[in-house]
Scaffold this active site. Structure first.
Site, PDB file in Angstrom:
ATOM      1  N   GLY A 122      -4.078 -16.922   5.337  1.00  4.29           N
ATOM      2  CA  GLY A 122      -4.097 -17.272   6.379  1.00  4.29           C
ATOM      3  C   GLY A 122      -5.389 -18.094   6.506  1.00  4.29           C
ATOM      4  O   GLY A 122      -5.483 -18.925   5.720  1.00  4.29           O
ATOM      5  N   MET A 166      -8.609 -18.446   6.357  1.00  2.00           N
ATOM      6  CA  MET A 166      -9.699 -18.122   5.232  1.00  2.00           C
ATOM      7  C   MET A 166      -8.928 -18.253   3.685  1.00  2.00           C
ATOM      8  O   MET A 166     -10.077 -17.854   3.280  1.00  2.00           O
ATOM      9  CB  MET A 166      -9.900 -16.430   4.909  1.00  2.00           C
ATOM     10  N   VAL A 177      -4.320 -14.995  -0.536  1.00  2.00           N
ATOM     11  CA  VAL A 177      -4.869 -13.679  -1.167  1.00  2.00           C
ATOM     12  C   VAL A 177      -3.845 -13.725  -2.805  1.00  2.00           C
ATOM     13  O   VAL A 177      -2.240 -13.652  -1.943  1.00  2.00           O
ATOM     14  CB  VAL A 177      -5.333 -12.429  -0.604  1.00  2.00           C
ATOM     15  N   ASP A 198     -17.927 -10.274  12.005  1.00  2.00           N
ATOM     16  CA  ASP A 198     -16.076 -10.157  12.112  1.00  2.00           C
ATOM     17  C   ASP A 198     -15.909  -8.802  12.156  1.00  2.00           C
ATOM     18  O   ASP A 198     -14.377  -8.474  11.369  1.00  2.00           O
ATOM     19  CB  ASP A 198     -15.809 -11.365  10.647  1.00  2.00           C
TER      20      ASP A 198
END
Length: 792
Positions: A41, A43, A46, A156
């Site tokens: 995404g 960010m 992963v 967040d």
């Protein structure tokens, strides 16, 4: 299972098996051996990885390369990661290490197996009983207080950043990461051009006020509300209206939306979401204690054998899916994404009612639309013989998915071709409240501060509108419709032809770009793509495909590129043309194997899979190098490919089979016998089924993705060569080219509930997201698109 006391081999939002990507086993990143991509995404990516130095399996987050070039970002990233790494609270995902390898920032986290996010939990189960909601939120509060004690603010807190194990033990993820990556001056987390994560932001973040731990308390109040109602506290179709609601709207009361929520919890939510930070709980622990007292005062909802559940789970196949970043079919299993859990889709609901907030109306652009009428839910009612047994899923923007830190996005199956032988508007945002001159009640304190907030709110709205306009100007072919996003409307048991859109000759297939405003139509004989504005029914442009007749189209998840398969009938030319949708220019023309059919972009966006009909292969196109990186052998005559649940499904036209592939290794997981001549595939919005249009059998087979077996086969019109799910999953539509009809299948009863004459040669039927109100049918021999109304 991860150790609930913080030990063991668990991980953030990491699923433990690393499946669902085409990342090869054994790829290296410094001392880490990557085993598979778990989530991707804004960010970063992963991975499940092996730390070869310490001989342990971890969740490894690799941040986007662009952030490594900013000295300011690197300094903030290292500072906040260092603080987060020393946190030892059991409810915080431990960080083993962080730093930079080969100019790429990374975070090494514990891998926690078998968890799911609160976002996914709410999507699957709906509103939680009050005692369970408080139990989960209380653990989040403990993690937040531990971080606040070390000087770290999360910034967040949201459902997709809270991981829940099978025993309801909670882990909080992504401390400081969202702020370090994308916070603007006004606190908006930006991913590309998309404004996100504003559903849980405290008012002071929109007006550049001082930020302290109480912004997390506000977000925790939002989280408690959503756990109790399965929807965010404020909802709006446009970002400015949502910002306005946080700055000026009265905090909603969960008991007004869901029967049985203890009224005492209303006071907890209202206090936590107070506009003035001084009026909130001073710490997350104070919120926790207040919520527990509210339960102890008589508000517990779990009563053992005698206690009746307040809500029932939404039936499979009826849940709305995320039409934006996460829009197409997704894996609905319990394995979350790593290092930042796989986001779920919280079923949104009605706009809460309550006291009308006072205060002057902003002078900037004012979101228009009807004022919400109160807490009466609207939206689809589950189909079936006893629809009252389940609460209806509520429409509205998918806040949980919008706010997700990582997501593997799939464009889904592209629009259907013609057979080889044949050669509504989204709901407007609510009107912001206006001043109640002369209203009863005591005057509000600090009017000057309110005036400043209003002025700042106007500036935020203006900036947001300008940002949206800039995005639209940059990307005319894939900008979303002006009305904004909405959850899927309730699909009807039949459909009606309501209009027609002219195109150049031989429109064989089409695909709708992300956002639902624009469609690309493949016109074979003129060798062009027609770019159609679905809102106005006009042609924006035509894009030449000179090498060969265009056959099928697939879009990248961000809509920036279109991939078009093309071949000549003599097999002399077989290519995929890559198009920049902003300019209409050709980025690359890639030679592929013979007769490339219905291609699809992989969920991780790193490759495009192209079935080559005459060579029984899947060509895998690397989206970075734009070269064929590998070929996968399958059964003869692959026609169609679709992704769902971490797997790839291939329709083998003349083999009467659907091949199920592992997207990481390309290995065949199963071959599923279906009807005669499977031509096209569609994955249901919840990922539980694959619809297979069997051309010569005139049937649709439904594959259960959990068992890889056909659950039911439904007779339809003659020569179905396209299948499309409604956005709410309740109906499937087939384009039946031999009898000129569209069949409507009720997925609950597995029966045809409508047969609609459309044109002489319907070659594809495509539901237009996100509203789910209309579909378009390509009429090959009539040079037009038929418009179908499919929603009530």
């Amino acid at each position: 299972m991860g150790d609930e006391n913080g030990g063991g081999n668990g991980s953030g939002n990491a699923g433990g098996n690393g499946s669902g990507t085409d990342e090869a086993d054994g790829d290296r990143f410094g001392r880490y051996r990557l085993q598979g991509l778990i989530g991707s995404g804004g960010m970063g990516d992963v991975y499940q990885a092996v730390d070869t130095q310490h001989d342990r399996v971890v969740a490894l987050k690799l941040l986007p390369p662009l952030f490594s070039g900013s000295a300011e970002f690197q300094e903030r990233f290292r500072r906040e990661s260092r603080i987060a790494a020393r946190l030892r609270d059991p409810h915080i995902i431990p960080i083993h290490d962080f730093g930079e390898i080969d100019s790429r920032l990374y975070i090494d986290m514990r891998l926690v197996d078998g968890g799911t996010t609160i976002a996914t939990l709410l999507r699957d189960e709906g509103p939680l009983p009050a005692d369970r909601a408080v139990h989960l939120v209380a653990q989040v509060a403990e993690g937040l207080d531990a971080a606040h004690g070390d000087g770290l603010i999360h910034r967040d807190v949201k459902p997709s950043n809270v991981l829940v194990t099978a025993r309801d033990f909670v882990y909080v993820m992504d401390f400081g990461i969202a702020h370090a990556i994308g916070q603007t001056k006004f606190g908006l987390t930006m991913t590309g051009s998309t404004v996100g994560t504003i559903d849980y932001m405290a008012p002071e973040r929109f007006v550049n006020g001082p930020v302290d731990r109480r912004v997390d308390v506000y977000a925790l109040g939002c989280l408690l509300y959503q756990c109790l109602t399965a929807r965010p506290p404020f909802e709006a179709a446009e970002a400015p209206a949502l910002m306005f609601a946080h700055v000026h709207g009265e905090p909603p009361r969960p008991s007004a939306s869901v029967a049985g929520v203890p009224p005492a919890l209303d006071d907890v939510v209202v206090t936590a979401m107070a506009k003035d930070p001084d009026h909130r709980y001073a710490t997350a622990g104070e919120l926790r204690d207040a919520a527990r007292r509210a339960l102890d005062s008589g508000g517990r909802t779990s009563g053992g054998p005698t206690g009746a559940p307040l809500t029932a789970p939404v039936p499979r196949g009826t849940r709305p899916y995320d039409p934006g970043t996460d829009g197409p079919p997704r894996d609905t299993g319990d394995r979350p994404a790593a290092g930042a859990a796989r986001p779920g889709t919280a079923p949104p609901g009605p706009t809460p009612s309550g006291p009308t907030p006072s205060g002057p109306t902003p002078s900037g652009p004012t979101p228009s639309g009807p004022t919400p009428s109160g807490p009466t839910p609207s939206g689809p009612t589950p189909s079936g013989p006893t629809p009252s047994a389940h609460p209806p899923p509520r429409p509205g923007p998918d806040a949980a998915a919008l706010a997700a830190p990582t997501a593997a996005v799939s464009t889904g199956p592209p629009s259907a071709p013609g057979h080889a032988d044949r050669g509504g508007a989204a709901a407007p945002p609510p009107v912001p409240p206006t001043a109640q001159d002369g209203a009863d009640g005591p005057p509000r304190p600090r009017r000057r501060r309110q005036a400043l907030l209003v002025l700042a709110g106007c500036l935020v709205i203006v900036l947001a509108v300008v940002a949206v306009l800039l995005v639209a100007l940059r990307d005319p072919d894939t900008a979303p419709a002006a009305q904004g996003s909405a959850a899927p409307a309730v699909s009807a048991p039949t459909a009606e032809v309501t209009g027609s859109v002219p195109t150049p000759p031989t429109p064989g297939s089409m695909a709708v770009a992300p956002g639902g405003r624009i469609a690309y139509v493949a016109n074979r004989e003129p060798r062009v793509l027609t770019v159609v504005d679905l809102l106005t029914g006009t042609t924006r442009r035509t894009v030449p495909v000179p090498e060969a007749p265009p056959r099928f189209i697939a879009f990248s998840a961000d809509g920036a590129r279109a991939y078009v398969s093309a071949y000549t009938e003599d097999d002399a030319v077989n290519v995929v043309q890559v198009i920049d949708t902003a300019t209409g220019g050709v980025v690359a023309v890639v030679p592929v194997d013979r007769r490339p059919y219905a291609l699809a972009v992989a969920p991780d966006q790193r490759s495009v899979w192209i079935p080559s009909h005459d060579d029984a292969t899947i060509d895998v196109l690397d989206t970075t190098s734009l070269t064929i990186s590998r070929r996968i052998d399958v059964a003869p005559n692959p026609h169609w490919i679709a992704f769902g649940g971490g797997r790839a499904y291939v329709a083998n036209h003349e083999s009467d089979l659907v091949t199920v592939l592992n997207t990481t290794t390309g290995a065949t997981l199963a071959t599923v016998p279906v009807g005669r001549s499977p031509h096209a595939l569609a994955v249901s919005p919840d990922g539980s089924r694959v619809a297979v249009a069997n051309y010569d059998g005139s049937t649709v087979s439904f594959i259960d993705t959990a068992t890889s077996q056909v659950a039911v086969t439904v007779p339809v019109g003659r020569g179905p060569q396209y299948a499309s799910f409604a956005g709410d999953g309740r109906h499937v539509y087939t384009a039946n080219v031999q009898d000129g009809t569209v069949s409507v299948i009720d997925t609950t009863t597995s029966t045809v509930t409508g047969t609609v004459p459309v044109c002489s040669s319907p070659t594809s039927v495509v539901v237009v997201p996100p509203e789910n109100r209309t579909a378009r049918v390509t009429c090959l021999d009539e040079s037009r698109l038929a418009v179908l109304q499919i929603a009530r």
